[in-house]
Scaffold this active site. Structure first.
Site, short mmCIF file in Angstrom:
data_model
loop_
_atom_site.label_atom_id
_atom_site.label_comp_id
_atom_site.label_asym_id
_atom_site.label_seq_id
_atom_site.Cartn_x
_atom_site.Cartn_y
_atom_site.Cartn_z
N TRP A 61 10.62 15.22 22.64
CA TRP A 61 10.93 14.61 21.36
C TRP A 61 11.09 13.11 21.51
CZ3 TRP A 61 16.57 15.69 19.32
CH2 TRP A 61 17.48 15.64 20.36
N HIS A 73 2.16 4.77 2.55
CA HIS A 73 3.55 4.83 2.12
C HIS A 73 3.70 4.79 0.61
CE1 HIS A 73 2.94 0.41 2.47
NE2 HIS A 73 3.76 0.35 1.43
N ASP A 75 5.88 3.47 -2.68
CA ASP A 75 6.76 2.43 -3.22
C ASP A 75 7.58 3.00 -4.37
OD1 ASP A 75 5.57 0.59 -1.53
OD2 ASP A 75 4.38 -0.38 -3.08
N HIS A 79 12.09 -0.97 -5.00
CA HIS A 79 11.47 -1.87 -4.01
C HIS A 79 11.31 -3.29 -4.55
CE1 HIS A 79 8.80 -3.41 -0.99
NE2 HIS A 79 7.68 -3.26 -1.69
N HIS A 207 3.15 -4.85 -8.12
CA HIS A 207 4.54 -4.53 -7.80
C HIS A 207 5.44 -4.82 -8.98
CE1 HIS A 207 3.08 -4.58 -3.61
NE2 HIS A 207 4.19 -3.95 -3.29
#
Length: 257
Positions: A61, A73, A75, A79, A207
């Site tokens: 691990w 990813h 958002d 953010h 954004h």
């Protein structure tokens, strides 16, 4: 047969295909680079804890070190400053993580001009050909940029004037976020905004407008060329990080064959 049983049978016989839209996450994954004096995220890194040795004889691990916005990813609204009172990634309702998706392909234009910007008229042209944007769904913006993902320099495509990557104009970003029924925007580039978006009004409009409207972003997607213009179902699975502004995510699409 129940609906879920029908779905499993369709996956098993290949009439529903699962397409992975996620870029593999490793130390080579391209990351955003902000100029000074802004702080930057750390790249992804594995730190071994044990590997079938005296530190742990029967198991392997690792610890991981990464940023919320590394690789493919999600958002969350919090953010961005415009969404500061909105959801963190752990507060996103599970029902919003499964949604219809459409693909707008601008890869030809982006190949000819790495600074290409999607405008409202481009989207209206797409709607005339394929129908309306999906209510509560994703617009996946294909630019062909995922072909560069193995090379950070080619992926960021920066020179002395800054990065040159395709995106969406400020006017179009506002319209998509505020005047269409979309749930979110997905892209192949390092972020939802164009490379030159620091100079737009407002800066980084995707954004600003999408997250300010309580909507979402997905970045560094791949395999959008395997999806139809409409008809896919998107499954986005960020980690429910309490207080998190986003998270690396596994993003899958279901399509009928």
């Amino acid at each position: 047969m129940s609906v879920l049983a029908q779905l499993l049978a369709a996956v098993a016989d290949g009439s529903v295909e699962i397409v992975d839209l996620t870029a593999p996450l490793s130390e080579r994954t391209p990351i955003l680079r902000l100029p000074e004096p802004f702080a930057n995220t750390v790249p992804f890194r594995l730190k071994e804890i044990s590997r079938y040795d005296d530190r742990g004889p029967a198991w392997y691990w690792n610890d991981i070190e990464t940023g919320e916005h590394v690789g493919t990813h999600f958002d969350a609204p919090v953010h961005w400053a415009t969404g500061r009172d909105g959801e963190d990634v752990a507060q996103v309702p599970p029902g919003r993580l499964v949604a219809p998706a459409v693909v707008l392909d601008a890869s030809g234009r982006a190949a000819a001009d790495p600074d290409f910007l999607l405008e409202i008229d481009h989207v209206r042209d797409w709607e005339r050909a394929h129908g309306p944007l999906p209510d509560g769904g994703w617009l996946l913006y294909r630019t062909g940029w995922d072909a560069r993902a193995a090379d950070q320099d080619a992926f960021l495509n920066a020179d002395e004037n800054g990065p040159h990557t395709p995106g969406i104009s400020a006017e179009c970003a506002r319209w998509l976020a505020e005047e269409t029924p979309l749930l979110g925007l997905g892209v192949e580039t390092v972020g939802t905004d164009a490379g030159a978006a620091h100079g737009f009004d407002p800066p980084f409009p995707c954004h600003s407008y999408f997250l300010g409207a309580g909507k979402y972003g997905l970045t560094q997607l791949r395999n959008l060329d395997r999806l139809p213009a409409r008809g896919a179902v998107l499954l986005a699975s960020p980690l429910p990080i309490v207080g998190g502004s986003g998270s690396p995510a596994r993003v899958l699409a279901l399509i009928e064959r």
